[in-house]
Design an enzyme around this catalytic site. Structure first.
Site, short mmCIF file in Angstrom:
data_model
loop_
_atom_site.label_atom_id
_atom_site.label_comp_id
_atom_site.label_asym_id
_atom_site.label_seq_id
_atom_site.Cartn_x
_atom_site.Cartn_y
_atom_site.Cartn_z
N SER A 142 0.88 -1.18 0.00
CA SER A 142 0.00 0.00 0.00
C SER A 142 0.91 1.22 0.00
O SER A 142 2.10 1.11 0.33
CB SER A 142 -0.85 -0.01 1.28
N TYR A 155 -2.24 -1.58 10.42
CA TYR A 155 -2.18 -1.63 8.96
C TYR A 155 -0.84 -1.09 8.46
O TYR A 155 -0.18 -1.71 7.63
CB TYR A 155 -3.34 -0.80 8.39
P1 NAD Z 1 -11.51 -6.10 -0.25
O1 NAD Z 1 -12.13 -6.05 1.09
O2 NAD Z 1 -12.31 -5.83 -1.47
O3 NAD Z 1 -10.79 -7.51 -0.48
C1 NAD Z 1 -10.10 -8.18 0.54
C2 NAD Z 1 -10.02 -9.65 0.19
O4 NAD Z 1 -9.33 -10.32 1.27
C3 NAD Z 1 -11.38 -10.31 0.06
O5 NAD Z 1 -11.35 -11.29 -0.97
C4 NAD Z 1 -11.57 -10.97 1.42
O6 NAD Z 1 -12.46 -12.08 1.39
C5 NAD Z 1 -10.14 -11.42 1.69
N1 NAD Z 1 -9.91 -11.74 3.10
C6 NAD Z 1 -10.09 -10.95 4.19
N2 NAD Z 1 -9.82 -11.66 5.30
C7 NAD Z 1 -9.44 -12.90 4.91
C8 NAD Z 1 -9.05 -14.10 5.58
N3 NAD Z 1 -8.98 -14.15 6.92
N4 NAD Z 1 -8.75 -15.18 4.84
C9 NAD Z 1 -8.83 -15.16 3.49
N5 NAD Z 1 -9.21 -14.07 2.79
C10 NAD Z 1 -9.50 -12.96 3.50
O7 NAD Z 1 -10.27 -5.08 -0.17
P2 NAD Z 1 -9.23 -4.57 -1.27
O8 NAD Z 1 -9.25 -3.11 -1.22
O9 NAD Z 1 -9.38 -5.29 -2.55
O10 NAD Z 1 -7.86 -5.03 -0.55
C11 NAD Z 1 -6.96 -5.96 -1.10
C12 NAD Z 1 -5.56 -5.61 -0.67
O11 NAD Z 1 -5.22 -4.32 -1.21
C13 NAD Z 1 -5.37 -5.51 0.83
O12 NAD Z 1 -4.13 -6.08 1.19
C14 NAD Z 1 -5.36 -4.02 1.09
O13 NAD Z 1 -4.65 -3.68 2.22
C15 NAD Z 1 -4.68 -3.52 -0.17
N6 NAD Z 1 -4.90 -2.10 -0.50
C16 NAD Z 1 -6.15 -1.59 -0.72
C17 NAD Z 1 -6.29 -0.25 -1.04
C18 NAD Z 1 -7.64 0.38 -1.32
O14 NAD Z 1 -7.73 1.61 -1.43
N7 NAD Z 1 -8.70 -0.38 -1.48
C19 NAD Z 1 -5.16 0.57 -1.11
C20 NAD Z 1 -3.91 0.02 -0.87
C21 NAD Z 1 -3.79 -1.32 -0.57
#
Ligand code: NAD
Length: 259
Positions: A142, A155
């Site tokens: 991130s 985080y």
């Molecule tokens: P999201 O909530 O859409 O997806 C998260 C995924 O992780 C889902 O498929 C969920 O089922 C899975 N998950 C959560 N807990 C779990 C567990 N215990 N076991 C197995 N799977 C699990 O969120 P996202 O935004 O797509 O996030 C994905 C990644 O991107 C994360 O690591 C997040 O930190 C990172 N990220 C997101 C953003 C943003 O703005 N959305 C920015 C930077 C980084």
């Protein structure tokens, strides 16, 4: 480009991971999807991906907070496909609170899912990658892997940790045909971002447009990064052009980290 390769994307039932999985399937890779969600919806995603791209798509419901389930998921993928050629450590959760009020169980869960899971999956997948002399490990970090933000102690610690893990993995695999890099997105409009919009609406008394503007204040483009753009970067990191890129945190953030 990736025909005959197998990719496992953790947290790919939603958001960024789903975008990465679709992009990899679009390049011909077989997929192992993983994540939480409603069984019928996950099966619909799995079946559509297999049909749309003519690849094999399996689903593992392994809980990324549980090391034994992570090891079993990698073993299952290797039993079916021989190796996990592309490992994307993407599953992640968020919790916001100042340090004094940060619940201990939330700290443990964020560190387990956002950081330790990547170590456990990498540890389990590396031997078969080394045996094949090719591998790609891509960690979803991130912008918070490189800079901090208030109320996100767990985080930010996990994401800084995953950048460190990425570098060690890169050094230990250098020259072996395996690379390891971290993708550092700015704001992406996924369910994980959506509840933070709703949280801002409630806390700051803003309407949705106001909450989004508040969220994007530090993202100079004032536009969300899309999951398709992150999918494209993921495929690039799997290409021959990226074979000498390793150990790098790569921003995809509308200029967030340029400030
Ligand atoms: P999201 O909530 O859409 O997806 C998260 C995924 O992780 C889902 O498929 C969920 O089922 C899975 N998950 C959560 N807990 C779990 C567990 N215990 N076991 C197995 N799977 C699990 O969120 P996202 O935004 O797509 O996030 C994905 C990644 O991107 C994360 O690591 C997040 O930190 C990172 N990220 C997101 C953003 C943003 O703005 N959305 C920015 C930077 C980084």
């Amino acid at each position: 480009m990736l025909k005959g390769k197998t990719a496992l994307v953790t947290g790919s039932t939603s958001g960024i991971g789903l975008g990465m999985a679709r992009a990899l399937a679009g390049e011909g890779a077989n997929l192992i999807l993983n994540g939480l969600g409603e069984a019928g919806e996950i099966e619909a995603i799995r079946a559509a991906m297999a049909k749309d791209h003519g690849v094999e798509v399996l689903y593992s419901g392994a809980d990324m907070a549980k090391p034994d389930e992570i090891a079993a998921m990698i073993a299952e993928a290797e039993a079916r496909f021989g190796a996990v050629d592309i490992l994307v450590n993407n599953a992640g959760i968020q919790h916001t609170a100042v340090i004094e009020d940060f619940p201990l169980d939330k700290w443990d869960a964020v560190i387990a899912i956002n950081l330790s899971a990547a170590f456990h999956a990498t540890r389990a997948a590396l031997p078969k990658m080394r045996a094949r002399g090719w591998g790609r490990i891509i960690n979803t970090a991130s912008a918070n892997g490189l800079i901090a933000q208030v109320e996100k102690a767990a985080y930010v610690a996990a994401k800084h940790g995953i950048v460190g893990l990425t570098k060690v993995t890169a050094l230990e695999t250098a020259g072996s045909g395996i690379t390891c890099n971290a993708i550092c997105p700015g704001w992406v409009l996924t369910p994980l971002a959506q509840w933070q919009i709703e949280d801002r609406m409630a806390r700051l008394g803003l309407d949705e447009a106001g909450a989004i503007a508040n969220m994007l204040e530090k993202q100079p483009s004032k536009q969300f990064v899309t999951v398709e753009q992150i999918g494209g970067l993921t495929c690039f990191l799997c290409s021959d052009a990226a074979a000498q890129m390793t150990g790098v945190p790569i921003p995809i953030d509308g200029g967030y980290l340029a400030q």
